[in-house]
Each structure stands twice: as structure tokens, then as C-alpha cells.
Write an enzyme that holds these catalytic residues in place. Sequence first.
Site, mmCIF file in Angstrom:
data_model
loop_
_atom_site.group_PDB
_atom_site.id
_atom_site.type_symbol
_atom_site.label_atom_id
_atom_site.label_comp_id
_atom_site.label_asym_id
_atom_site.label_seq_id
_atom_site.Cartn_x
_atom_site.Cartn_y
_atom_site.Cartn_z
ATOM 1 N N GLU A 1 0.964 -1.011 0.113
ATOM 2 C CA GLU A 1 0.209 -0.352 0.106
ATOM 3 C C GLU A 1 0.878 1.301 -0.469
ATOM 4 O OE1 GLU A 1 -3.880 -1.237 2.465
ATOM 5 O OE2 GLU A 1 -2.328 -1.418 3.563
HETATM 6 C C1 NGO Z 1 -3.963 -4.651 4.399
HETATM 7 C C2 NGO Z 1 -3.315 -3.920 4.735
HETATM 8 C C3 NGO Z 1 -2.502 -3.447 6.595
HETATM 9 C C4 NGO Z 1 -4.438 -3.970 7.379
HETATM 10 C C5 NGO Z 1 -4.853 -5.196 6.550
HETATM 11 C C6 NGO Z 1 -5.654 -5.186 7.475
HETATM 12 C C7 NGO Z 1 -2.023 -5.768 4.183
HETATM 13 C C8 NGO Z 1 -0.444 -6.299 4.115
HETATM 14 N N1 NGO Z 1 -1.811 -4.092 4.177
HETATM 15 O O1 NGO Z 1 -3.495 -5.674 4.687
HETATM 16 O O2 NGO Z 1 -3.091 -2.293 7.240
HETATM 17 O O3 NGO Z 1 -4.276 -3.543 8.943
HETATM 18 O O4 NGO Z 1 -4.899 -5.085 6.067
HETATM 19 O O5 NGO Z 1 -6.847 -5.907 7.060
#
Ligand code: NGO
Length: 526
Positions: A332
Site C-alpha cells: 500500500e
Molecule cells: C491490509 C493492510 C494492513 C491492514 C489490513 C487489515 C496488508 C498487507 N496491508 O493487509 O495495513 O491492517 O489489511 O485487514
Amino acid sequence: MTRILGSLLLVAAAGAVTTGAAPVPKGSPAATATPLGQVIPAPASAAPYGAPYRLDPGTRIGVDPTREGRRAGDQLAALLRPATGYRLPVTTHGAAGIRLRLAKGPYGAEGYRLDSGRWGVTITANEPAGLFHGVQTLRQLLPAAVERRTPQPGPWLVAGGTIKDAPRYAWRGAMLDVSRHFFGVDEVKRYVDRLALYKFNKLHLHLSDDQGWRIAIDSWPRLATYGGSTEVGGGPGGYYTKADYREIVRYAADRHLEVVPEIDMPSHTNAALASYAELNCDGVAPPLYTGTDVGFSSLCVAKDRTYDFVDDVVRELAALTPGRYLHIGGDEAHSTSHEDYVAFMDRVQPIVAKYGKTVVGWHQLTAAKPAPGALAQYWGLDGTSAAEKEQVAAAARNGTGLILSPADRLYLDMKYTKDTPLGLAWAGYVEVQRSYDWDPASYLPGAPASAVRGVEAPLWAETLSTPEQQEFMAFPRLPGAAELGWSPAATHDWDRYKVRLAAQAPRWDALGIGFYHSAQVPWPAA
Ligand code: NGO
């Protein structure tokens, strides 16, 4: 059919046991041994035969005269003494009802063989890890009451027969997010205890995120003292001193779990950016963050100082890490351009290698050039675009190993149903069957089965702040993740699995684990 016959034979045999101790009353439910294969994760093979073994006050635990042998024996004795009330001396000579043997055989690095009969129980393994996993099997073959810490009536029967067992995958992980809410050393140990029972071998700790930096770094002390001073919702947060962290690593290693530390970069870094203004492109530190948005923060990719920071952090963390892997996040990075992301990973991955560690990253790492030997942790879902799946599959064909954590299967923070009071739902609702019922080897289209190193179940903590809440989300899905990682594909069968899963409930009750009573599972009547 063979299974049913086997159980019937066991029941018959259990009624006839005479070991010199008080006879087992016929028809008493506690007098029947747990069927040999009724273990999670399912063993590779279980052949029931003969009479069960019955522990009695004279049972001794025989071990090899080595430090490792003695340790395995001591761990087993510590497990069994409180509920049985037996002395269970650990001995290196003479007769013993339970024997733990390290001997060369076809068991691999983590596998074992368990033989049991009227004469006793023997667990044989190449390595201490195999003995430990074999002991977990023995533990599950004993009545659930063995988990209680005060004397229980017994009888303590172990079904007769032979189990030959070894894991399908080398990576059987669980992740704790200690950043969104901080969990202290004892809370992490408690989760480690749960993991050990199901033969997990990796504990991934998500040590940094926007909301908190949780590990002391001597060369950048404000990361922990300031960056660790809060959490989601504005609570006090916290961090691990290096001594704390070493204690977690030691405790996990005693249970044959390797700690995989994660510092998430270049995004998910607000706690670091708030702690040190110089890490920001504009030289201005943002405030601490206690919300739950993702993807808004970024280290300053263009600044050399950023890589001094990464070098220091990776150096200190690598020094605390006996394991092989260091996770650099990489998910992200919404406020970093693609070019910057690639440039960042090109500079950061060699730093990890320089300190002797192997890179693990979330699967977005495959948008850059994963270092040789790197592992990508896939956290997509059914709805992930074909292009993104293909990017990961192409990397896998090119040698990048995969750890599978599909969000709509193995994210333990997803709500079970719309009524689940905790958790998130961005990947949908994940009931117990959905979580269990898929095959890692054929999961990602175009990725060779040989690229799959295993599975991991992450437990993100935006909505979780107590061990009880963690356990409610983890149970009963966590044992399913364990089974996907350990058991051969041939044993995979939801209808049989749910029966074995239901049989774990009394054990969780005895251990004080408050679990979700999914309507999909035929739980025993309370
Ligand atoms: C995503 C995000 C995390 C969140 C999570 C919540 C990843 C790898 N990045 O997973 O920051 O906490 O979802 O489900």
C-alpha cells in the site's frame, strides 16, 4: 470405513485395559481413547492398532542423554504434570513408559514417528523440532482435561498404533500486528503457546506502522519512545526493549518457532516520520496518528538520509534475529510513485542482504524487482485483478517464493459474519469453512506449486486490543491455517475436518480460549 472400524477397535480395547492401575470403568466416556488420527493438523498417516497406553503414577519419560533430549522431556513433563498429578520423572536410563528419541530416519527436519501400545509411547525424530511436534500430537491424543493446571481424574489413555508425520510446507506462519494496538511480551507468549499446539513454525511480528513503532532502536531512540507512544484510538501504546524482544525470540525458539520481524516501508511509516523530521521530504514531522487509514505516509525515497535510517534499523534488527528472514513490508505505498517504489526497493533489499538476512515483502514487492531468494507474501483475494495476480505469478515463475495469506481466507481479522462484533470486512466475511477449504498448491493461477513455501495467517489489530479479542478472531480459524500448512493435500476434507475441529472445543475450554461458536461446526453439547 477403516477409520470407523479403527475407532471401534480402540473403544473395545480401551475397555479391556489393565495396566496394574485401577481398571477403567466400562462405558465411561472418559475411558475411551481419542482416535489416533483425531489431531489437528491431520497427520500424514495414522494406523490405529492394538491396545492403548495408559499413563499411571509410575510413568517415566525416557530421553536421550543430550541437552536437546532432556529439554524435550522436560517440556513434556511440564505439560502433563499439573493435570495428571503424576511425578513423571525425566530419565536417561531404565524403563520408561514414554520415550522421546532422536534417531536418524525418514522424518525430515520437522517430522516424527509416534508408536503407541499397551507397553508405552515412543516418539522418534531426526531433530528436536520433530520431537516437539510429536509431543504436540501426543498432547492432543490425551483427554482435553490434560490442559488444565489442577489435578484431574483421568484416565490418561493414548490410542494404540503408529503415526508417521511430516509437514507439507516449510513455512507455517502466523502474524501479530502489535502496531495498531500494542501487545506486551506476556501477551505475545500466550499467542505463541496457541501456535505451538498446532505446529506453526513462524511468528511474524508487524513491528511498525503509522500508529506505532514497537521495537527499540538504539541509533534512533525516538522511534520507540515517541513513535511508540500511542496506538489506534489514542491509547498509550508501548514498545519492546531489546531485552523484551530477545525474550520473545527465546520463548518462540523454545517452541520451535522462528520470529520474522517486519518493518513496513516505504509506506505505513507515520510513526517514524513523526519521530524524526529529517525523514520527511519537507523536513517537517507530522503528528502522531491514531486512526485506521492506510497508504498515506511515505519515507522520503530521494533522501540519502532515508537509507542511513534503513541501514541502522535493519542492522540492529538483524542483530536481534537468529532467524533467516527480515520482512520489509512494501504494501500500500499509495503515496509513492511506481518509479520511486522500484528505486526504494532496489536500495533497501541489498541492505537486508548485507546484514545476512533474506527479504520477505508483501506481494506488492513483485512490482519492483524482488532480490534473489526473496519471498513475496500474497494477500490478495478472489476479487484481485487478473493483472495483479499475474504479476505475482510471473515473479513466482521467476524464482520468487510465495507465502499465501489470501485476505478472504486467512486474514483472521476479517469478521466471520456480519454480526461479528470485532474485525474488519473489506475482504468480505470469512467463515470457518471458507477459511479452510482451498488448496495452497493450486491457489494462484499461473504460479508453480513449487513456488509455494507455505501459508500464513495474519491477525491485524485495528479493532483488537486484548488477548481475548485476538483469540476470538483466531479460533477456530487458526487451526485451519495450521492444517493447510502441515497436512498432506490428500487429507483435506471439510466434512471430516469439521468433526476434528469440533473435538478441539473442550481443549480450548480447558485452556481458557474463548472461541467463535461457528454454526458450521458440530460442536459437542456443552
Ligand atoms: C491490509 C493492510 C494492513 C491492514 C489490513 C487489515 C496488508 C498487507 N496491508 O493487509 O495495513 O491492517 O489489511 O485487514
